[in-house]
Design a protein around this motif. Structure first.
Motif, PDB file in Angstrom:
ATOM      1  N   LYS A   1      10.117  57.024 -46.687  1.00 23.29           N
ATOM      2  CA  LYS A   1      10.743  56.468 -45.361  1.00 23.29           C
ATOM      3  C   LYS A   1      10.613  54.923 -45.272  1.00 23.29           C
ATOM      4  CE  LYS A   1       9.445  60.675 -43.165  1.00 23.29           C
ATOM      5  NZ  LYS A   1       8.517  61.256 -44.184  1.00 23.29           N
ATOM      6  N   ASN A   2       9.602  54.063 -45.915  1.00 25.64           N
ATOM      7  CA  ASN A   2       9.443  52.798 -45.735  1.00 25.64           C
ATOM      8  C   ASN A   2       9.333  52.069 -46.962  1.00 25.64           C
ATOM      9  OD1 ASN A   2       8.861  53.126 -42.675  1.00 25.64           O
ATOM     10  ND2 ASN A   2       6.955  54.545 -43.679  1.00 25.64           N
TER      11      ASN A   2
ATOM     12  N   ASP B   1       8.311  49.357 -37.078  1.00 22.43           N
ATOM     13  CA  ASP B   1       9.516  49.949 -37.189  1.00 22.43           C
ATOM     14  C   ASP B   1      10.653  49.216 -37.225  1.00 22.43           C
ATOM     15  OD1 ASP B   1       9.539  49.221 -34.574  1.00 22.43           O
ATOM     16  OD2 ASP B   1       9.052  51.114 -33.672  1.00 22.43           O
TER      17      ASP B   1
ATOM     18  N   ARG C   1      13.595  52.610 -44.282  1.00 21.26           N
ATOM     19  CA  ARG C   1      13.522  51.406 -43.369  1.00 21.26           C
ATOM     20  C   ARG C   1      13.035  50.419 -44.324  1.00 21.26           C
ATOM     21  NH1 ARG C   1       9.337  48.786 -40.744  1.00 21.26           N
ATOM     22  NH2 ARG C   1       7.890  50.155 -41.908  1.00 21.26           N
TER      23      ARG C   1
END
Lengths: 273, 309
Positions: free
Chosen positions: B105-106, B218, B162
């Motif tokens: 995700k990151n 985020d 992300r």
């Protein structure tokens, strides 16, 4: 050691503090070292050219663009205007001179320039300093102005549009300025472009007395400088307007600089008085 | 679970320690052997794998990573150019592809401000959308530029991961072994006569905190990291208590050729300014540096100075 000029020292101490705890701003200005730079300018140039300063009270507080004519082969005019704003303006103003793209590569000279408050002539530098309420010195003629030959003296060269766009974008007043005397301090009969290109110089002035005096011909004559600051001019309109619209505004500034030069020339009684 | 590349390096280890302290599961990988690990990292799984080889794929099969911190860019000139290209460019490409296929995700990618280049025409300060000038003159930095380009393009091509790309200024600290840290640790340091450009330094702890802030946030994008104050190079040398001596610029080329480990593209950084702004990162991630320049430099040179005395 050079003894720091007291008046210079007092003026620099009176400037608003815009440096970090090490005594520098992001461009390399250092009040401590600037005292030395301006002391040298005062000793070497100010006492030599004995400038007569007029209209310095026209300099507004906060952000401002000072726009003079450029002359005299060496940027003596810039040094004298900067010192005038430091010593004669109330309160003292630090002038951030926008320097030619050629200077950052010169050893030692680049250091002296940055420590004294000059910055590379770049629109982003200029905008950042105006937004920080500082005073900018910009020569819209650029090297074309300072490298003029004798026959073109006091003829303004083409003004760039960059300064006007920045003034509009940042809502900064423009103070037109005239320097009289620079054209006679170092005389150039001919700009030898081939030699300039070879040496990597912006221009290569040939002095009339070069065959007789050799390099000594380039020592400036002790002509008296007359520096006149005009009334601030405010311009309205979008900064990204058509070139033609910007040109009209630039022409108004150019006209004002020309008018101040002509006044100065008319007032002048002799080259050295 | 978090994967950290470049785990043999001081910075990656400091970041791992930070994350372990707050109870995260951390896995490390490096193309080099990881010797002399700090004692609190000995229980962490560590793999040796070239980033561009299949061994890296196996690391992703063994663990399910939520986040990847790519801190392992190879800058050392000890590694020859072709290998740096393999590790930095092909390796980063492989790592990013693995992130997509394994649902990471990151992703935080550590680039460098060196790619901007110290150019005589640099304005001050340089922001993230300013031109990348270094490659124009120096091919030794081509791999770093391409790593950065790939990662920044990636941000918009693969929004499912992300991605945050960080371009820190000179990183210094006790566990950092980069060129500038080694430079200021020497007893006698040359400077280019007639040049004293403005410089910035970021301490390893502040950079570690920034990496973690980028991981926790985020937002996505490219961000500069400038550290606290801007100071001239010779002031930095004074703070490092080195004996500085001038060399003519003409000699610098000769010196660089003689000491092959000094990257050619760094010479200009001792001549012209490359002052960057990190206003965007501060605003986006609420981070700010805590270690002052003086403290950062002193901590970076303390061990070397003690050894000399």
């Amino acid at each position: 050691m050079i003894h720091i000029d007291e008046e210079v020292s007092r003026a620099i101490d009176a400037l608003p503090t815009k440096v970090n705890s090490f005594g520098y701003d992001a461009w390399g200005f250092s009040p401590k070292k600037a005292k030395l730079v301006y002391t040298l300018i005062r000793r070497a140039l100010w006492s030599y050219f004995r400038p007569k300063i007029q209209g310095i009270e026209n300099l507004p507080a906060g952000r401002v663009l000072i726009v003079p004519n450029h002359s005299g082969q060496l940027p003596l005019d810039a040094a004298l205007i900067a010192l005038a704003c430091l010593l004669r303006a109330e309160p003292p103003r630090l002038v951030r001179s926008m320097v030619e793209r050629w200077f950052p590569k010169l050893p030692l000279i680049n250091e002296v320039l940055w420590r004294g408050g000059a910055v590379l002539g770049d629109p982003i530098n200029c905008r950042n300093l105006l937004l920080d309420e500082q005073a900018i010195l910009v020569f819209p003629e650029g090297a074309k102005g300072s490298g003029k030959v004798w026959f073109d003296r006091y003829q303004l060269q083409k003004f760039g549009r960059g300064f006007m766009r920045l003034a509009l974008a940042t809502q900064s007043p423009i103070v037109p300025c005239a320097v009289v005397g620079g054209e006679e301090s170092i005389v150039s009969l001919y700009d030898w472009k081939g030699l300039a290109k070879l040496l990597g110089f912006p221009y290569a002035p040939i002095h009339p007395l070069l065959p007789l005096l050799g390099p000594f011909a380039y020592l400036p004559l002790p002509v008296r400088f007359h520096i006149t600051f005009g009334k601030p001019m405010m311009f309205e309109g979008p900064h990204d307007d058509d070139d033609a619209v910007i040109d009209e505004k630039v022409a108004k500034v150019k006209y004002e600089v020309k008018r101040l030069i002509d006044e100065g020339l008319a007032q002048r009684k002799g080259l050295f008085t | 679970m978090i994967l950290i590349t470049g785990i043999s390096g001081g910075l990656a280890q400091r970041v791992a320690q930070r994350l372990l302290e707050r109870g995260e599961d951390v896995v490390g990988v490096d193309y080099r052997e990881s010797r002399r690990l700090p004692s609190d990292l000995t229980n962490m799984p560590i793999y040796r794998a070239s980033y561009n080889k299949t061994a890296l794929e196996d690391v992703f099969r063994k663990h399910r990573f939520d986040s990847v911190l790519h801190l392992g860019r190879v800058a050392s000139m000890r590694v020859e150019r072709a290998k740096r290209f393999d590790l930095n460019v092909l390796g980063t490409q492989k790592l990013m592809n693995l992130c997509v296929t394994h649902g990471v995700k990151n992703l935080v990618v550590l680039s460098t401000f060196h790619i901007y280049g110290a150019d005589p025409l640099n304005h001050t300060p340089i922001a993230e959308d300013d031109p990348i000038r270094a490659g124009y003159e120096f091919r030794a930095i081509a791999d770093a530029i391409q790593l950065d380009n790939m990662a920044t393009t990636w941000i918009y091509q693969h929004r499912e991961v992300r991605t945050v790309v960080l371009r820190p200024t000179n990183v210094i600290g006790p566990s950092i072994q980069n060129t500038i840290s080694q430079f200021i640790r020497m007893e006698h340091v040359p400077y280019l006569a007639g040049f004293d450009p403005m410089m910035q330094f970021i301490h390893e702890e502040d950079l570690g905190a920034a990496v973690v802030a980028a991981l926790d946030g985020d937002a996505y994008g490219v961000f500069n990291l400038a550290g606290p104050d801007v100071i001239p190079w010779r002031t930095a040398l004074r703070l490092a208590k080195t004996k500085a001596f001038p060399v003519p610029t003409a000699l610098s080329r000769f010196i660089v050729r003689t000491f092959a480990l000094f990257p050619s593209y760094l010479v200009n950084f001792y001549k012209y300014p490359c002052v960057i702004t990190d206003a965007l990162f501060r605003k986006t991630f609420g981070w700010e540096p805590k270690v002052g320049v003086r403290e950062a430099i002193e901590s970076a040179v303390a061990k070397a100075r003690a050894r000399r005395q």
